[in-house]
Design a protein around this motif. Structure first.
Motif, PDB file in Angstrom:
ATOM      1  N   SER A   1      -4.452   3.301  11.674  1.00  0.00           N
ATOM      2  CA  SER A   1      -5.829   3.418  10.780  1.00  0.00           C
ATOM      3  C   SER A   1      -5.037   4.772  10.148  1.00  0.00           C
ATOM      4  CB  SER A   1      -6.112   3.568  12.316  1.00  0.00           C
ATOM      5  OG  SER A   1      -6.438   4.684  12.555  1.00  0.00           O
ATOM      6  N   GLN A   2      -4.243   5.224  10.446  1.00  0.00           N
ATOM      7  CA  GLN A   2      -4.262   6.608   9.257  1.00  0.00           C
ATOM      8  C   GLN A   2      -3.446   6.714   8.676  1.00  0.00           C
ATOM      9  OE1 GLN A   2      -2.101   9.429  12.864  1.00  0.00           O
ATOM     10  NE2 GLN A   2      -4.281   9.930  13.775  1.00  0.00           N
ATOM     11  N   LEU A   3      -2.827   4.968   7.987  1.00  0.00           N
ATOM     12  CA  LEU A   3      -1.847   5.040   6.521  1.00  0.00           C
ATOM     13  C   LEU A   3      -2.670   5.130   5.605  1.00  0.00           C
ATOM     14  CD1 LEU A   3       0.692   2.616   7.991  1.00  0.00           C
ATOM     15  CD2 LEU A   3       1.040   4.994   7.715  1.00  0.00           C
ATOM     16  N   GLY A   4      -3.850   5.540   5.815  1.00  0.00           N
ATOM     17  CA  GLY A   4      -4.835   4.858   4.382  1.00  0.00           C
ATOM     18  C   GLY A   4      -4.771   3.646   3.812  1.00  0.00           C
TER      19      GLY A   4
ATOM     20  N   GLN B   1     -10.243  -0.789   3.863  1.00  0.00           N
ATOM     21  CA  GLN B   1     -10.660  -1.291   5.502  1.00  0.00           C
ATOM     22  C   GLN B   1     -10.513  -2.244   5.977  1.00  0.00           C
ATOM     23  OE1 GLN B   1     -11.753   0.712   7.434  1.00  0.00           O
ATOM     24  NE2 GLN B   1     -11.697  -0.699   9.204  1.00  0.00           N
TER      25      GLN B   1
ATOM     26  N   GLN C   1       7.697   5.265   7.431  1.00  0.00           N
ATOM     27  CA  GLN C   1       6.435   4.665   8.476  1.00  0.00           C
ATOM     28  C   GLN C   1       6.243   4.283   8.591  1.00  0.00           C
ATOM     29  OE1 GLN C   1       3.801   6.338   4.611  1.00  0.00           O
ATOM     30  NE2 GLN C   1       3.315   7.366   6.244  1.00  0.00           N
TER      31      GLN C   1
ATOM     32  N   LEU D   1      -6.127  -3.482   6.334  1.00  0.00           N
ATOM     33  CA  LEU D   1      -6.586  -2.048   7.577  1.00  0.00           C
ATOM     34  C   LEU D   1      -6.919  -3.706   8.954  1.00  0.00           C
ATOM     35  CD1 LEU D   1      -6.018  -0.051   9.520  1.00  0.00           C
ATOM     36  CD2 LEU D   1      -7.792   0.651   9.559  1.00  0.00           C
TER      37      LEU D   1
ATOM     38  N   ASN E   1       0.912  -1.331  -0.058  1.00  0.00           N
ATOM     39  CA  ASN E   1      -0.332  -0.188   0.372  1.00  0.00           C
ATOM     40  C   ASN E   1       1.058   1.466   0.136  1.00  0.00           C
ATOM     41  OD1 ASN E   1      -3.210  -0.982   0.637  1.00  0.00           O
ATOM     42  ND2 ASN E   1      -1.995  -2.255   1.540  1.00  0.00           N
TER      43      ASN E   1
END
Length: 83
Positions: A37-40, A43, A17, A46, A11
């Protein structure tokens, strides 16, 4: 390659990061969940990463070793999760 790292790389999450995620994970597992959860990530992926992090501590150790981080911090973080 560690499956958690592989999903992140798929991704387009940068190496910096990824290292930050695992450093945060070793210091504060709950903060790491927010960081992940903020890595884009989509779903589905994630949820897969979150499940791996929570259910398979050996993958965390493998990733920490692969990234050259300090595993003793992971052990301390794991004990925080269990409390």
């Amino acid at each position: 390659m560690n499956p958690i790292i592989a999903i992140l790389k798929e991704n387009n999450v940068s190496d910096a990061q990824i290292k930050d995620v695992f450093e945060t994970l070793t210091q504060n597992p709950l903060a790491a969940m927010a960081t992940i959860s903020q890595l884009g990530l989509p779903q589905e992926q994630l949820q897969q990463v979150m499940a791996e992090v929570m259910q398979n501590p050996s993958l965390i150790k493998d990733a920490v070793d692969e990234l050259g981080l300090d595993f003793s911090k992971v052990e301390a973080a794991k004990s925080q999760i269990q409390q």
